[in-house]
Design a protein around this motif. Sequence first.
Motif, PDB file in Angstrom:
ATOM      1  N   LEU A  13      53.252  52.686 -92.532  1.00 18.46           N
ATOM      2  CA  LEU A  13      53.695  54.111 -92.550  1.00 18.46           C
ATOM      3  C   LEU A  13      54.520  54.070 -93.542  1.00 18.46           C
ATOM      4  N   ALA A  14      55.188  53.580 -93.168  1.00 19.52           N
ATOM      5  CA  ALA A  14      56.727  53.616 -94.289  1.00 19.52           C
ATOM      6  C   ALA A  14      56.439  52.903 -95.596  1.00 19.52           C
ATOM      7  N   MET A  15      55.701  51.702 -95.531  1.00 23.22           N
ATOM      8  CA  MET A  15      55.449  51.177 -97.041  1.00 23.22           C
ATOM      9  C   MET A  15      54.430  52.583 -98.105  1.00 23.22           C
ATOM     10  N   VAL A  16      53.639  52.949 -97.921  1.00 22.08           N
ATOM     11  CA  VAL A  16      53.028  54.056 -97.862  1.00 22.08           C
ATOM     12  C   VAL A  16      53.884  55.226 -98.494  1.00 22.08           C
ATOM     13  N   GLN A  17      54.658  55.877 -97.747  1.00 20.23           N
ATOM     14  CA  GLN A  17      55.817  56.578 -97.839  1.00 20.23           C
ATOM     15  C   GLN A  17      55.859  56.283 -99.017  1.00 20.23           C
ATOM     16  N   LYS A  18      57.212  55.541 -99.212  1.00 19.64           N
ATOM     17  CA  LYS A  18      57.907  54.565-100.773  1.00 19.64           C
ATOM     18  C   LYS A  18      56.479  54.846-101.701  1.00 19.64           C
ATOM     19  N   ASP A  89      40.432  53.455-103.884  1.00 19.30           N
ATOM     20  CA  ASP A  89      40.502  53.678-102.239  1.00 19.30           C
ATOM     21  C   ASP A  89      40.924  54.787-101.791  1.00 19.30           C
ATOM     22  N   PHE A  90      42.462  54.876-102.497  1.00 20.06           N
ATOM     23  CA  PHE A  90      43.111  56.416-102.171  1.00 20.06           C
ATOM     24  C   PHE A  90      42.299  57.449-102.065  1.00 20.06           C
ATOM     25  N   VAL A  91      41.630  58.068-102.675  1.00 16.23           N
ATOM     26  CA  VAL A  91      41.190  59.104-103.495  1.00 16.23           C
ATOM     27  C   VAL A  91      40.464  60.000-101.761  1.00 16.23           C
ATOM     28  N   PRO A  92      39.707  59.163-100.955  1.00 14.77           N
ATOM     29  CA  PRO A  92      39.287  60.144-100.283  1.00 14.77           C
ATOM     30  C   PRO A  92      40.632  60.665 -99.295  1.00 14.77           C
ATOM     31  N   ILE A  93      42.289  60.060 -99.028  1.00 15.47           N
ATOM     32  CA  ILE A  93      43.127  60.470 -98.840  1.00 15.47           C
ATOM     33  C   ILE A  93      43.640  61.462 -98.929  1.00 15.47           C
ATOM     34  N   LEU A  94      43.611  61.245-100.777  1.00 14.44           N
ATOM     35  CA  LEU A  94      43.912  62.857-101.408  1.00 14.44           C
ATOM     36  C   LEU A  94      42.743  64.357-100.851  1.00 14.44           C
ATOM     37  N   HIS A  95      41.813  63.451-100.598  1.00 13.67           N
ATOM     38  CA  HIS A  95      40.633  64.773 -99.938  1.00 13.67           C
ATOM     39  C   HIS A  95      41.126  65.243 -99.069  1.00 13.67           C
TER      40      HIS A  95
END
Length: 106
Positions: A13-18, A89-95
């Motif tokens: 989570l911290a790495m994605v936030q960065k 792969d990150f697009v579904p998270i954006l949706h």
Amino acid sequence: MSKEKEYTSTCSLAMVQKIIGGKWKLVILWYLSRGPKRFGEIKRTFPDITQAMLTKQLRELEEDGFIHREIYKEVPPRVEYSLTSVGGDFVPILHSIYDWGEIHLK
């Protein structure tokens, strides 16, 4: 019984936030999810971002493997930005983030 996930400065989570923590990164990724774009197209779409900040955000996303920068050897040179497979792969998270905002922030 599942193990409870704990926060650490090196957890996922911290790495994605960065990676996505920049003010413009989510909307840049959203825009690029619709196909490759040239720098000028991105700049026109987000007129409130300075050229320096856009360049910085694009470079960081490229370093983190989310976008690809293609330089075409033309006169004048043309540069296009597109999502990598990691970015795709990150697009579904954006949706999901968009949908959450539609429900909770209206």
